[in-house]
Design a protein around this motif. Structure first.
Motif, PDB file in Angstrom:
ATOM      1  N   THR A 196      75.785 -37.549  16.962  1.00  0.00           N
ATOM      2  CA  THR A 196      75.808 -38.937  16.511  1.00  0.00           C
ATOM      3  C   THR A 196      74.374 -39.332  16.170  1.00  0.00           C
ATOM      4  N   PRO A 197      74.194 -40.348  15.339  1.00  0.00           N
ATOM      5  CA  PRO A 197      72.820 -40.731  14.968  1.00  0.00           C
ATOM      6  C   PRO A 197      71.944 -41.054  16.174  1.00  0.00           C
ATOM      7  N   THR A 198      72.483 -41.760  17.156  1.00  0.00           N
ATOM      8  CA  THR A 198      71.657 -42.125  18.310  1.00  0.00           C
ATOM      9  C   THR A 198      71.387 -40.911  19.208  1.00  0.00           C
ATOM     10  N   ALA A 199      72.398 -40.055  19.397  1.00  0.00           N
ATOM     11  CA  ALA A 199      72.180 -38.852  20.208  1.00  0.00           C
ATOM     12  C   ALA A 199      71.157 -37.938  19.546  1.00  0.00           C
ATOM     13  N   ASP A 200      71.176 -37.867  18.229  1.00  0.00           N
ATOM     14  CA  ASP A 200      70.201 -37.028  17.527  1.00  0.00           C
ATOM     15  C   ASP A 200      68.781 -37.560  17.711  1.00  0.00           C
ATOM     16  N   VAL A 201      68.633 -38.882  17.770  1.00  0.00           N
ATOM     17  CA  VAL A 201      67.311 -39.463  18.032  1.00  0.00           C
ATOM     18  C   VAL A 201      66.841 -39.103  19.439  1.00  0.00           C
TER      19      VAL A 201
END
Length: 279
Positions: free
Chosen positions: A124-129
C-alpha cells in the motif's frame, strides 16, 4: 542516562514517563512541547523540516513519529524526512546512543503466522513509505532496533468500544468470518520501547504485539458482553477478510512481560477508565 523521545505524542510520553521513573532524564521533541507533561522536558521542533539539537551525552534516542494523516506525502515527510532529520541530529551531536525506532506491522502482507523472518512486502502507499523509512534506518544506523507495532489501543484509542456503545457495531453473518486482528495496549507498547532501549542485547527487529491474534468479531462480542449491550446485529463484512497472525515470540524471549497479554485484560482496563491519554 539522558533520553530523547523524538515524536513525543501519546506513545512517546508514555514511554518517557517510564524512562523517568527508572531514573533517567528525558527530553521530548514535538511541535507543541507545552503538551508534554512534567517531569519530562519539552523541546520545540518540527522534525519533518528541522534537524533537532541533541546533547552529546544522550544515551538513548527513541523515534516514535506519528503522521496524523494517511496522505502519502504527509507520511513521507513524517516518517522518512523526520527520521532523516533525527539521525542528522544524532550525527551532529557526537553522541553514540542506543536508537529505537517505531514502525508498523502494516508492512507485512499475506496471511498465516508472521514473525521477524517474514518478508515485509508493503503493498500500500503508506506501507511502502514505512519501508522506505526502514531502509533509511538500516543504511544510516545499522545497529538500531526497529520495532514494528501492531494496532495500538488503550486510553483515548477506543474505536471498537465506541462502535459498540453507539450501536454501530456489526458482526459477520453466519458462515462468514471477520478479519483477523492483532493489537497491543498503549502501555505495553511504551513499556517494550523502554525494555528494548535498556536491555543488554536488543534484536535489530522486533514485532510488538500481544499474545492473542483474534477475529474482530470476537473482540466486538467480548466488548458487548462487558458493556451489557446484548447481541450484535449481522452485516456483510466490508473490505478484505485478512488472516495475518503476528507472533511475539522473539519479544517474549528478551524477557519482556506484558501487563495486558490479551485484549481481554487490556479492554477491561480501558472500560474501567484506567490510564491517561496524552495529547
Amino acid at each position: 542516562m539522558h533520553v530523547v523521545i523524538a515524536g513525543c505524542g501519546d506513545l512517546g510520553i508514555a514511554a518517557g514517563l517510564r524512562f523517568h521513573a527508572a531514573g533517567h532524564s528525558v527530553v521530548g521533541l514535538r511541535r507543541t512541547p507545552d503538551r508534554i507533561p512534567a517531569p519530562l522536558a519539552g523541546g520545540a521542533v518540527d522534525l519533518r523540516h528541522e534537524q533537532p539539537v541533541i546533547d552529546g551525552d544522550t544515551g538513548v534516542v527513541v523515534v516514535a513519529l506519528a503522521a496524523g494523516s494517511r496522505d502519502t506525502e504527509t507520511y513521507r515527510a513524517t516518517y522518512v524526512d523526520g527520521l532523516r532529520n533525527v539521525l542528522d541530529g544524532v550525527d551532529s551531536s557526537g553522541a553514540t546512543p542506543r536508537i529505537v525506532v517505531v514502525s508498523s506491522t502494516a508492512v507485512y502482507g499475506g496471511a498465516g503466522v508472521v514473525d521477524e523472518s517474514t518478508p515485509a512486502t508493503g503493498g500500500t502507499p503508506t506501507a511502502d513509505v514505512l519501508l522506505e523509512a526502514e531502509s533509511l534506518l538500516r543504511d544510516r544506523a545499522p545497529a538500531a532496533t526497529l520495532v514494528r507495532l501492531s494496532g495500538i489501543y488503550g486510553p483515548g484509542r477506543t474505536r471498537l468500544v465506541d462502535q459498540v456503545r453507539s450501536g454501530r457495531a456489526t458482526v459477520a453473518p453466519p458462515g462468514e468470518s471477520s478479519p483477523m486482528t492483532n493489537r497491543i495496549h498503549r502501555d505495553d507498547a511504551a513499556a517494550l520501547l523502554v525494555h528494548l532501549a535498556t536491555t543488554a542485547s536488543a534484536p535489530p527487529l522486533v514485532i510488538g504485539t500481544d499474545d492473542e491474534p483474534v477475529r474482530r468479531d470476537d473482540v466486538l462480542r467480548f466488548l458487548a458482553d462487558e458493556l451489557g449491550a446484548g447481541p450484535l446485529p449481522a452485516a456483510p463484512v466490508e473490505g478484505p477478510v485478512t488472516d495475518k497472525r503476528l507472533s511475539n515470540a522473539l519479544l517474549r524471549s528478551t524477557g519482556f512481560a506484558f501487563a495486558y497479554p490479551t485484549y481481554r485484560e487490556g479492554y477491561r482496563a480501558v472500560l474501567a477508565g484506567e490510564g491517561i491519554r496524552y495529547a
